[in-house]
Design an enzyme around this catalytic site. Sequence first.
Site, mmCIF file in Angstrom:
data_model
loop_
_atom_site.group_PDB
_atom_site.id
_atom_site.type_symbol
_atom_site.label_atom_id
_atom_site.label_comp_id
_atom_site.label_asym_id
_atom_site.label_seq_id
_atom_site.Cartn_x
_atom_site.Cartn_y
_atom_site.Cartn_z
ATOM 1 N N ILE A 1 -7.379 11.890 -35.992
ATOM 2 C CA ILE A 1 -6.851 10.539 -35.843
ATOM 3 C C ILE A 1 -6.789 10.163 -34.371
ATOM 4 O O ILE A 1 -6.221 10.900 -33.560
ATOM 5 C CB ILE A 1 -5.429 10.405 -36.438
ATOM 6 C CG1 ILE A 1 -5.376 10.944 -37.872
ATOM 7 C CG2 ILE A 1 -4.970 8.951 -36.412
ATOM 8 C CD1 ILE A 1 -4.626 12.219 -37.997
ATOM 9 N N CYS A 2 -7.388 9.029 -34.029
ATOM 10 C CA CYS A 2 -7.243 8.453 -32.692
ATOM 11 C C CYS A 2 -7.169 6.939 -32.846
ATOM 12 O O CYS A 2 -7.172 6.432 -33.972
ATOM 13 C CB CYS A 2 -8.362 8.885 -31.747
ATOM 14 S SG CYS A 2 -10.007 8.272 -32.100
ATOM 15 N N GLY A 3 -7.090 6.213 -31.763
ATOM 16 C CA GLY A 3 -6.932 4.764 -31.832
ATOM 17 C C GLY A 3 -7.995 4.086 -32.663
ATOM 18 O O GLY A 3 -7.708 3.406 -33.647
ATOM 19 N N GLY B 1 -10.894 5.828 -33.842
ATOM 20 C CA GLY B 1 -11.563 6.805 -34.703
ATOM 21 C C GLY B 1 -12.969 7.127 -34.239
ATOM 22 O O GLY B 1 -13.542 8.130 -34.644
ATOM 23 N N SER C 1 -5.906 4.964 -36.047
ATOM 24 C CA SER C 1 -4.477 4.644 -36.126
ATOM 25 C C SER C 1 -4.237 3.158 -35.879
ATOM 26 O O SER C 1 -3.200 2.623 -36.264
ATOM 27 C CB SER C 1 -3.682 5.482 -35.125
ATOM 28 O OG SER C 1 -4.092 5.212 -33.807
#
Length: 149
Positions: free
Chosen positions: A65-67, A69, A109
């Site tokens: 998961i990152c800002g 993706g 996210s």
Amino acid sequence: MEIFVGSDYRGFERKTELLGFLVTKNYSVTDEGPYEYNEGDNFNDAAIKVAKSVRENPGSFGILICGSGHGMTIQANRFKGIRAALCDSVDAVASARKSDDANILCLSSDRVDSEKAKEIVTTFLETNFETLERRVRRINRLDEREDYD
């Protein structure tokens, strides 16, 4: 089934929520970091850890998961045997599992809230790959590269 989960700082809160959710569903879960919020950390670190763990543990899955993706997806797919898919809907993740045997789910996210993330993760873990000959043939071609890590 072993599940390896990682994030960067923008995905840290969602990762923490998903870890709790997965534990309540009795999955075997390993947190690959980060272990505390650190604004400005690199998405690469967790993506590399998760990709290596999935590759070294056949039958396991990863969740990143990152800002957006995107960074996580790009980094994870640099590893032989990894099929990371960025999904923002149940339909997308079902297709990624059925058709492409995705073994790492990447989430944004920024675009996927907590409840939607739980639905997507559940579908990811409960959907089987359809082992049609053409799909297996295509997946086997994914690792035809001249160099590896």
